[in-house]
Write a protein that holds these residues in place. Structure first.
Motif, PDB file in Angstrom:
ATOM      1  N   ARG A  22     -15.525  -5.368 -11.472  1.00 49.02           N
ATOM      2  CA  ARG A  22     -16.288  -6.159 -12.426  1.00 49.02           C
ATOM      3  C   ARG A  22     -15.671  -7.553 -12.598  1.00 49.02           C
ATOM      4  NH1 ARG A  22     -19.560  -4.126 -16.103  1.00 49.02           N
ATOM      5  NH2 ARG A  22     -18.486  -2.124 -16.163  1.00 49.02           N
ATOM      6  N   ARG A  23     -14.374  -7.563 -12.651  1.00 49.47           N
ATOM      7  CA  ARG A  23     -13.693  -8.842 -12.795  1.00 49.47           C
ATOM      8  C   ARG A  23     -14.018  -9.765 -11.627  1.00 49.47           C
ATOM      9  NH1 ARG A  23     -10.052 -11.394 -11.132  1.00 49.47           N
ATOM     10  NH2 ARG A  23      -9.410  -9.827  -9.597  1.00 49.47           N
ATOM     11  N   ARG A  24     -13.931  -9.203 -10.439  1.00 56.69           N
ATOM     12  CA  ARG A  24     -14.233 -10.003  -9.244  1.00 56.69           C
ATOM     13  C   ARG A  24     -15.661 -10.537  -9.279  1.00 56.69           C
ATOM     14  NH1 ARG A  24     -14.146  -6.623  -4.508  1.00 56.69           N
ATOM     15  NH2 ARG A  24     -14.773  -8.500  -3.401  1.00 56.69           N
ATOM     16  N   VAL A  25     -16.595  -9.651  -9.642  1.00 52.57           N
ATOM     17  CA  VAL A  25     -18.005 -10.042  -9.655  1.00 52.57           C
ATOM     18  C   VAL A  25     -18.240 -11.166 -10.662  1.00 52.57           C
ATOM     19  CG1 VAL A  25     -20.328  -9.281 -10.234  1.00 52.57           C
ATOM     20  CG2 VAL A  25     -18.833  -7.815  -8.876  1.00 52.57           C
ATOM     21  N   SER A  59     -22.445  -4.115  -2.491  1.00 54.00           N
ATOM     22  CA  SER A  59     -23.895  -3.942  -2.466  1.00 54.00           C
ATOM     23  C   SER A  59     -24.479  -4.624  -3.696  1.00 54.00           C
ATOM     24  CB  SER A  59     -24.263  -2.466  -2.499  1.00 54.00           C
ATOM     25  OG  SER A  59     -24.114  -1.954  -3.796  1.00 54.00           O
ATOM     26  N   ILE A  60     -25.744  -5.020  -3.570  1.00 52.86           N
ATOM     27  CA  ILE A  60     -26.357  -5.725  -4.691  1.00 52.86           C
ATOM     28  C   ILE A  60     -26.457  -4.812  -5.906  1.00 52.86           C
ATOM     29  CG2 ILE A  60     -27.653  -7.347  -3.269  1.00 52.86           C
ATOM     30  CD1 ILE A  60     -30.066  -5.604  -3.583  1.00 52.86           C
ATOM     31  N   GLY A  61     -26.567  -3.533  -5.656  1.00 53.76           N
ATOM     32  CA  GLY A  61     -26.623  -2.612  -6.784  1.00 53.76           C
ATOM     33  C   GLY A  61     -25.369  -2.665  -7.623  1.00 53.76           C
ATOM     34  N   THR A  62     -24.250  -2.638  -6.973  1.00 54.20           N
ATOM     35  CA  THR A  62     -22.988  -2.689  -7.696  1.00 54.20           C
ATOM     36  C   THR A  62     -22.831  -4.013  -8.434  1.00 54.20           C
ATOM     37  OG1 THR A  62     -22.005  -1.278  -6.013  1.00 54.20           O
ATOM     38  CG2 THR A  62     -20.507  -2.476  -7.452  1.00 54.20           C
ATOM     39  N   VAL A  63     -23.200  -5.068  -7.751  1.00 55.99           N
ATOM     40  CA  VAL A  63     -23.105  -6.385  -8.388  1.00 55.99           C
ATOM     41  C   VAL A  63     -23.961  -6.414  -9.647  1.00 55.99           C
ATOM     42  CG1 VAL A  63     -23.605  -8.827  -8.115  1.00 55.99           C
ATOM     43  CG2 VAL A  63     -22.602  -7.542  -6.226  1.00 55.99           C
ATOM     44  N   SER A  64     -25.175  -5.917  -9.509  1.00 56.19           N
ATOM     45  CA  SER A  64     -26.070  -5.905 -10.664  1.00 56.19           C
ATOM     46  C   SER A  64     -25.461  -5.106 -11.812  1.00 56.19           C
ATOM     47  CB  SER A  64     -27.423  -5.325 -10.272  1.00 56.19           C
ATOM     48  OG  SER A  64     -28.249  -5.192 -11.396  1.00 56.19           O
ATOM     49  N   ARG A  65     -24.934  -3.944 -11.482  1.00 57.39           N
ATOM     50  CA  ARG A  65     -24.341  -3.124 -12.536  1.00 57.39           C
ATOM     51  C   ARG A  65     -23.158  -3.827 -13.193  1.00 57.39           C
ATOM     52  NH1 ARG A  65     -25.624   1.202  -9.002  1.00 57.39           N
ATOM     53  NH2 ARG A  65     -23.642   0.852  -7.971  1.00 57.39           N
ATOM     54  N   ALA A  66     -22.359  -4.479 -12.352  1.00 59.03           N
ATOM     55  CA  ALA A  66     -21.207  -5.190 -12.903  1.00 59.03           C
ATOM     56  C   ALA A  66     -21.653  -6.296 -13.857  1.00 59.03           C
ATOM     57  CB  ALA A  66     -20.372  -5.778 -11.767  1.00 59.03           C
ATOM     58  N   ASN A 102     -24.399  -6.525 -15.516  1.00 62.79           N
ATOM     59  CA  ASN A 102     -25.103  -6.057 -16.697  1.00 62.79           C
ATOM     60  C   ASN A 102     -24.263  -5.139 -17.579  1.00 62.79           C
ATOM     61  OD1 ASN A 102     -27.025  -7.407 -15.270  1.00 62.79           O
ATOM     62  ND2 ASN A 102     -28.629  -5.912 -15.587  1.00 62.79           N
ATOM     63  N   GLY A 103     -22.995  -5.015 -17.254  1.00 67.74           N
ATOM     64  CA  GLY A 103     -22.112  -4.246 -18.124  1.00 67.74           C
ATOM     65  C   GLY A 103     -22.335  -2.748 -18.067  1.00 67.74           C
ATOM     66  N   LYS A 104     -22.842  -2.264 -16.965  1.00 67.77           N
ATOM     67  CA  LYS A 104     -23.016  -0.815 -16.840  1.00 67.77           C
ATOM     68  C   LYS A 104     -21.642  -0.161 -16.707  1.00 67.77           C
ATOM     69  CE  LYS A 104     -27.390  -1.214 -16.869  1.00 67.77           C
ATOM     70  NZ  LYS A 104     -28.290  -0.613 -17.845  1.00 67.77           N
ATOM     71  N   PRO A 105     -21.516   1.078 -17.148  1.00 66.50           N
ATOM     72  CA  PRO A 105     -20.184   1.696 -17.200  1.00 66.50           C
ATOM     73  C   PRO A 105     -19.605   2.047 -15.827  1.00 66.50           C
ATOM     74  CG  PRO A 105     -21.870   3.264 -17.855  1.00 66.50           C
ATOM     75  CD  PRO A 105     -22.560   1.948 -17.702  1.00 66.50           C
ATOM     76  N   ASP A 106     -20.433   2.459 -14.901  1.00 70.72           N
ATOM     77  CA  ASP A 106     -19.879   3.022 -13.669  1.00 70.72           C
ATOM     78  C   ASP A 106     -19.529   1.949 -12.638  1.00 70.72           C
ATOM     79  OD1 ASP A 106     -22.481   2.359 -13.449  1.00 70.72           O
ATOM     80  OD2 ASP A 106     -23.098   4.136 -12.339  1.00 70.72           O
ATOM     81  N   VAL A 107     -18.595   1.104 -13.021  1.00 69.17           N
ATOM     82  CA  VAL A 107     -18.082   0.131 -12.080  1.00 69.17           C
ATOM     83  C   VAL A 107     -16.616  -0.108 -12.421  1.00 69.17           C
ATOM     84  CG1 VAL A 107     -19.058  -1.675 -13.556  1.00 69.17           C
ATOM     85  CG2 VAL A 107     -18.285  -2.256 -11.290  1.00 69.17           C
ATOM     86  N   LYS A 108     -15.813  -0.222 -11.391  1.00 71.40           N
ATOM     87  CA  LYS A 108     -14.380  -0.346 -11.597  1.00 71.40           C
ATOM     88  C   LYS A 108     -14.067  -1.666 -12.290  1.00 71.40           C
ATOM     89  CE  LYS A 108     -11.988  -0.403  -7.885  1.00 71.40           C
ATOM     90  NZ  LYS A 108     -11.171  -0.065  -6.705  1.00 71.40           N
ATOM     91  N   ALA A 109     -13.088  -1.621 -13.160  1.00 68.40           N
ATOM     92  CA  ALA A 109     -12.741  -2.814 -13.943  1.00 68.40           C
ATOM     93  C   ALA A 109     -12.400  -3.978 -13.028  1.00 68.40           C
ATOM     94  CB  ALA A 109     -11.568  -2.503 -14.878  1.00 68.40           C
ATOM     95  N   GLU A 110     -11.634  -3.670 -12.004  1.00 66.49           N
ATOM     96  CA  GLU A 110     -11.231  -4.709 -11.059  1.00 66.49           C
ATOM     97  C   GLU A 110     -12.454  -5.319 -10.365  1.00 66.49           C
ATOM     98  OE1 GLU A 110      -8.933  -6.444 -10.132  1.00 66.49           O
ATOM     99  OE2 GLU A 110      -9.387  -7.074  -8.068  1.00 66.49           O
TER     100      GLU A 110
END
Lengths: 355, 355
Positions: free
Chosen positions: A47-50, A28-35, A37-45
């Motif tokens: 974030r890496r993909r994004v 979802s675009i929300g997750t992408v945005s969070r990833a 912008n360095g928001k905490p609640d996203v899985k490391a993996e």
DNA sequence: GTTCGTCCTGTAAACGTTTACGACGCTACT
DNA sequence: AGTAGCGTCGTAAACGTTTACAGGACGAAC
């Protein structure tokens, strides 16, 4: 999984921006945005993909969208007046100032843009158009006047701003300015110490602020040395090279010629030297000359011109920090009022007067 | 009537922007927007009321919102390199160019902002950040290099851009440049006509574009006059005042001293004159000198320097129009490639050689 | 009296982001 | 076993505009 996104694929044939990224990643675009912008609640993996996909697809966030969402643009504007030969424009000094400012601002993720205000433009209307609810969220104005309606307007408007230059416009606002009074005082001190008694001074027209302060320092310093102020030695001319020519002419016309002259604008020295050379008067020997600011254009004057040095980059950083303080705490920033020191640099253009 | 609006009044305590206007007028924001933008389907009386209220409440449309809605920002950016002494930065010439550009752009409702690119910045990354899907919808780059990766990047990216300066980077893109070859040719012609045979030339380092073209014009013109090219007379130095000093030193070191020198950068003349004066060589009499662009900083050289004049304001307008053509028809604009004429201005620094 | 058009206005979607909120699955504790 | 908590992610609203579309009022024509 995630049918809504697949629907989007078929609905809009060409997607762009963060939405394209999200589709490509099946997120979802929300997750992408969070990833992103360095928001905490996203899985490391995740974030890496994004991040990888963002680099691959060369994703760059839309400035308008982002600015609209936050109330700010993360951009500060510096208005400079083109056309009119101001203190700052058309000068390598200015470029270095901007360079250092930007360096400081970049540390906080802020951009700097230069807003050229045409001489034909109404400066007030120009500010209205650009500043409030527009491209920049704070602004730096330059070349302030003794009475500056822009300051009154910005104060009333509530726009965070910093003035490069003082003004007598009432109200508390942040400003940074060069120490014109100190330069005048140091000039007089240096000349008097060498034995000069009749010291002329040249400064631009009255409406620009520095002239006023420079003059005041001159009078104060003379008084401190117990010397009288001879109004005939106070010369008015434009701050350009041509102004220097006029100053030279006026000087040579005086019946009791002064032994020294101090110039309130750096470019004046060029015209002054030029005209003095034509009539065979040599700076230093026949007439001591103190310029104002150091400038690359003056480096090739002969004999070398005594003038004032300043750390441009440090000034630029100071300005940048003041701008950031502006956004952080507008109320506290209103107390900022800083006089930037100028250091006297002796040179052969200043020598003891011949008796 | 119109309960939904009254609901809004109580929902959000503080409204701003066009919504506040709409509430104040008891209209929908759609109607207000149409009235403000001069759309036809709005009653004359309503439009009058809206315009009056907009002025009264000092409404100014939010730039981000508007840009987000249209795909464009109505802003063109001009990137200038701070720090490095480029051809354009730190120059009143540049300020006048910007002034004229802006005048032209303003007629179409376009704004011009200057984007200072720090010398420490990666120019490519800088462009990526600013241009594409960001603050400006078209861009002008300055101080092009002979191989300019920025051009390749912008071409690939599809961003509308105009180059102030040529480049040998492959691809069709719009550019406007000064006629360096013509200036070199005219310089050689003027000197040869007076009887000069050994003509030195000074130009900056190789990577900047103008040097290459200036050199080429020099060689071609010499060939046209049946004169040989003496590689010893081709001097390399930076384009600054210091470069001029180096050129003077190199000139005086030559065993068979040339009778004339042409300078590919306007500031060189200052250093050259300065160093020549120190060793008692007088421009014009002992060595003819042709500078490059007219510049206020050169006006006080003595003897007056022969150089080249150009109509800066006309050039600025041309650049502005080219930028607008860029947005109107990107494909057609790619054909734009314009050489701006330079007019030779004779002066006492050029005289027949002494035999 | 119905229909059609014109004039004006409101509605709502869209532009590209960010973010508060809730939902879900999982672990670990009582 | 139930539940609290945590980690992760999707949903949807919101920022301020513009604009396609629909709808209402009104007059004219049939």
């Amino acid at each position: 999984m995630c049918q809504t996104l697949f629907e989007n694929v078929y609905e809009s044939s060409y997607v762009t921006g963060i939405k394209a990224l999200a589709q490509h990643l099946d997120l979802s675009i929300g997750t992408v945005s969070r990833a992103l912008n360095g928001k905490p609640d996203v899985k490391a993996e995740t974030r890496r993909r994004v991040l990888a996909a963002a680099k691959e697809l060369d994703y760059r966030p839309n400035h308008s969208g982002r600015s609209l969402r936050h109330g700010r643009t993360n951009t500060v504007g510096l208005v400079l007046e083109t056309g009119s030969p101001s203190t700052l424009a058309g000068d390598t000094f200015f470029m270095h100032l901007v360079d250092a400012m930007q360096e400081t601002l970049a540390e906080e993720g802020l951009d700097l843009v230069l807003l050229p205000c045409r001489s034909a433009d109404d400066p007030i209307e120009f500010l209205r158009r650009h500043v409030t609810r527009r491209m920049v969220d704070s602004i730096v104005i330059t070349a302030t006047r003794r009475q500056d309606e822009r300051i009154a307007m910005l104060l009333e408007d509530g726009t965070p701003f910093l003035a490069l230059g003082r003004s007598e416009t009432p109200g508390a606002y942040p400003w940074i300015d060069l120490d014109f009074a100190g330069a005048a005082r140091d000039s007089v001190d240096a000349l008097v110490r060498l034995g000069h008694r009749r010291i002329a001074i040249a400064a631009p027209r009255r409406d620009v602020n520095l002239a006023h302060i420079y003059m005041e320092g001159y009078r104060d310093a003379l008084a401190a040395h117990g010397l009288p102020v001879d109004e005939a030695l106070i010369l008015r001319a434009s701050g350009s090279e041509n102004g220097g020519v006029q100053v030279a002419e006026a000087l040579l016309r005086l019946e009791d010629r002064p032994t020294a002259v101090m110039l309130g604008q750096e470019l004046m020295a060029i015209g002054l030297y030029s005209h003095l050379a034509q009539v065979g008067v040599q700076p230093g020997r026949d007439l001591s000359v103190i310029g104002f600011r150091q400038s690359p254009q003056l480096r090739f004057l002969s004999p070398a011109l005594a003038c004032f040095a300043l750390d441009v980059r440090a000034l630029g950083k100071e300005v940048g920090q003041a701008v950031m303080a502006l956004s952080a705490d507008p109320v506290a920033a209103r107390g900022i009022g800083r006089v930037w020191p100028l250091e006297y640099v002796p040179a052969p253009s200043v020598q003891p007067p011949v008796r």
